[in-house]
Scaffold this motif. Sequence first.
Motif, PDB file in Angstrom:
ATOM      1  N   SER A 165       0.839  -1.205   0.000  1.00 33.77           N
ATOM      2  CA  SER A 165       0.000   0.000   0.000  1.00 33.77           C
ATOM      3  C   SER A 165       0.868   1.247   0.000  1.00 33.77           C
ATOM      4  O   SER A 165       0.472   2.268  -0.572  1.00 33.77           O
ATOM      5  CB  SER A 165      -0.983  -0.005   1.167  1.00 33.77           C
ATOM      6  OG  SER A 165      -0.328  -0.316   2.344  1.00 33.77           O
ATOM      7  N   MET A 207       1.511   1.811  -3.489  1.00 34.03           N
ATOM      8  CA  MET A 207       0.321   2.330  -4.163  1.00 34.03           C
ATOM      9  C   MET A 207       0.103   3.814  -3.853  1.00 34.03           C
ATOM     10  O   MET A 207      -0.442   4.550  -4.673  1.00 34.03           O
ATOM     11  CB  MET A 207      -0.919   1.537  -3.745  1.00 34.03           C
ATOM     12  CG  MET A 207      -0.960   0.124  -4.280  1.00 34.03           C
ATOM     13  SD  MET A 207      -0.813   0.063  -6.053  1.00 34.03           S
ATOM     14  CE  MET A 207      -2.422   0.685  -6.537  1.00 34.03           C
ATOM     15  N   SER A 220      -0.433   5.519  -7.354  1.00 38.33           N
ATOM     16  CA  SER A 220      -1.801   5.531  -7.875  1.00 38.33           C
ATOM     17  C   SER A 220      -2.092   6.882  -8.528  1.00 38.33           C
ATOM     18  O   SER A 220      -1.554   7.914  -8.148  1.00 38.33           O
ATOM     19  CB  SER A 220      -2.803   5.248  -6.764  1.00 38.33           C
ATOM     20  OG  SER A 220      -2.970   6.371  -5.971  1.00 38.33           O
ATOM     21  N   PHE A 254      -5.026   4.429   0.357  1.00 39.92           N
ATOM     22  CA  PHE A 254      -3.958   3.440   0.553  1.00 39.92           C
ATOM     23  C   PHE A 254      -3.091   3.796   1.747  1.00 39.92           C
ATOM     24  O   PHE A 254      -2.614   2.906   2.454  1.00 39.92           O
ATOM     25  CB  PHE A 254      -3.105   3.325  -0.713  1.00 39.92           C
ATOM     26  CG  PHE A 254      -3.687   2.381  -1.720  1.00 39.92           C
ATOM     27  CD1 PHE A 254      -3.781   1.025  -1.407  1.00 39.92           C
ATOM     28  CD2 PHE A 254      -4.152   2.817  -2.939  1.00 39.92           C
ATOM     29  CE1 PHE A 254      -4.325   0.139  -2.317  1.00 39.92           C
ATOM     30  CE2 PHE A 254      -4.697   1.943  -3.849  1.00 39.92           C
ATOM     31  CZ  PHE A 254      -4.792   0.603  -3.540  1.00 39.92           C
TER      32      PHE A 254
END
Lengths: 485, 199
Positions: free
Chosen positions: B17, B20, B24, B33
Amino acid sequence: MLFTQMTFQAALPEYVLVIVSLGLVLMAAFVGESSNAKKMVRLVALVGYAIAFATIFILPSESQSIYMGLFKVDGLLVYMKALVLLGAFFACFMVNDDWSDGVEKPEYQVLIMLATLGMLLMISANDLISLYMGLELQSLPLYVIAAMNTKSLKSSEAGLKYFLLGALSSGMLLYGASLIYGFTGSTQFDEIASVISQNGASSGVIIGLVFLLSGLAFKISAAPFHMWIPDVYEGSPTPVTALFAIAPKVAAITLLLNVTHVVFADARLEWMQVIIALSVASMLLGAFGAIMQKDLKRMMAYSSIAHMGYALAGLAAGTQQGAAGVMIYMTTYIFMGAGTFAIILMMRRDGVPVQKLSDLSGLSSSHPYWAFGLMIFMFSMAGIPPLAGFFAKWYVFLAAVNAGLIPLAVIGVLTSVVGAFYYLRIIKLMYFEDADSPLDKIAPKENVIILSISLLVTVLFFFIIGSLREWTYFVVQSLPVSGSL
Amino acid sequence: MIESLFFYLFASITCLSGLMVISSRNPVHSVLFLILAFFNAAGLFVLLGAEFLAMLLVVVYVGAVAVLFLFVVMMLDINYAELRDGFQRYLPLGLGVGGLLLIEILFVFFNSENMPQTAPVLNEVSNTRALGLVLYTDYIYLFQLAGLILLVAMIGAITLTLRKRENVRRQSISKQNERSREESIEIVSVTSGSGIRSK
């Protein structure tokens, strides 16, 4: 036990300020917006400061620490607390209700009272955590009141700048504190001091100390950590600037004195270099930076940087005599600052506050008393005998010379000659130049009272210097640094 | 066995995460995240026996900080394409800083025998209880001071943002309640073909 009579007695001024400021919060919420209500809030605040100041006299004068060693009082700290309370009282007294400047809100009184409380707690700090908490309690309200005039862009800018740089300095201070804690194993001042006296200062402790000193130097605006002060002084509403110029520096320099002379007394050689560098930089920058200023408040900002440089010269000596010099210096600093700002606050043309140096021209013919007062304060700040500022400089430089820091004292004397230039320029403006249009003929009695008190103290300082010197030399004897009185 | 299983679960989700968060495309997803990363880090703290720190992480970081981020991200008008523009430019700097951190971690990892011992684990009381035992007794002074600082923050925020502006229509509840039917409503019969003039 925790709440014995001793606990209450040692922290009486703080209790008074907490209770009065919480009362003021309620009062501000319920009395409404009328001008009578505002007067009442201010009156209660003034009474609060007066009571807190009165309780100073029943504080124990011998050293004692309470709240599990988080809080300490002794003669020196009590004296500095008295100065802070006096400064806060002056600043609060001078704010006139008819002149808004954005500080007419009742919350202003609440915030400066809480800030004053923070200053007292800072002075009494005996632990790295209580040091930080006191410092934040002092700084946060000051950030807010710097931005209090929401109609002025400059005030918002001042508040934001002060907040960001203040947060940065808090970060440095915390980093230093964490290093000191990590390398000595305690946050408590007495234990840190005993670890250092036994094992000496390890490199980690010294790095931590440098960060801690930088954070504190930010708060007293010593160069090179001064960049916030000209803008904050200029942009803040003038009553707020007056407060900044009087009270918080006394608290911060006391904390600096406490940290260097008590906690790190055995690491004297390490912190001395830092303090000497700060002192020289501040004296030079204060003297040369002020020359080009056209704004009276900005000029006072540079002047205060220079004053902090002189006070740091006393600290740099690292002796009991130096500490006494700092105490005397801060005493005169409060009165000179209060008097000067009493005049700056009254400077209005057609009801609009003015703060340019050129607005002072011809003041002697339109306002002879103001001009005389300002002349005395400027002479005093320049260090001309027999005024208060002369004795203040005398005792810090004497301490520096006795500690063998002759170059520092020489730089100090030379920069005060440079400083005399811009102080004398104000006198020239007031007495030898003609005004285009005179300032308003107003004289709110509060400001005139403060002006007169400060004037009396500044002029007649030679009467009290003898007993003040004896008292300060007596209280500094508890400091664990070498004496040479 | 089950402990190491949970460790790898939490640790891998935290790392993923974290990746991410920075990769992202939508900032709102990034913040979500981030919250996931905080939760898993809290799980790691629980495995270490630092349950108070775990709770603090959830309460402070997820409850306050991340939600604040989410508000900021949602309210600001951010040009997503522009945000990605600097990616190439800052890549060397980012890699440099990241590499430095990696070297430091490897250094610690390979010298783990020479590192100072970790803090002793107090088995008698849980650390929440240990904190509770001193926070309201030995450190009551600091606790009260923290309260005062929060009060200052509250007063300051309200003072700076609350202002009485002219020409703003505010709801006045007492005025609303005072209204009667007679002065608010008027029934008129409109003849067709002609309008009515409002008073």
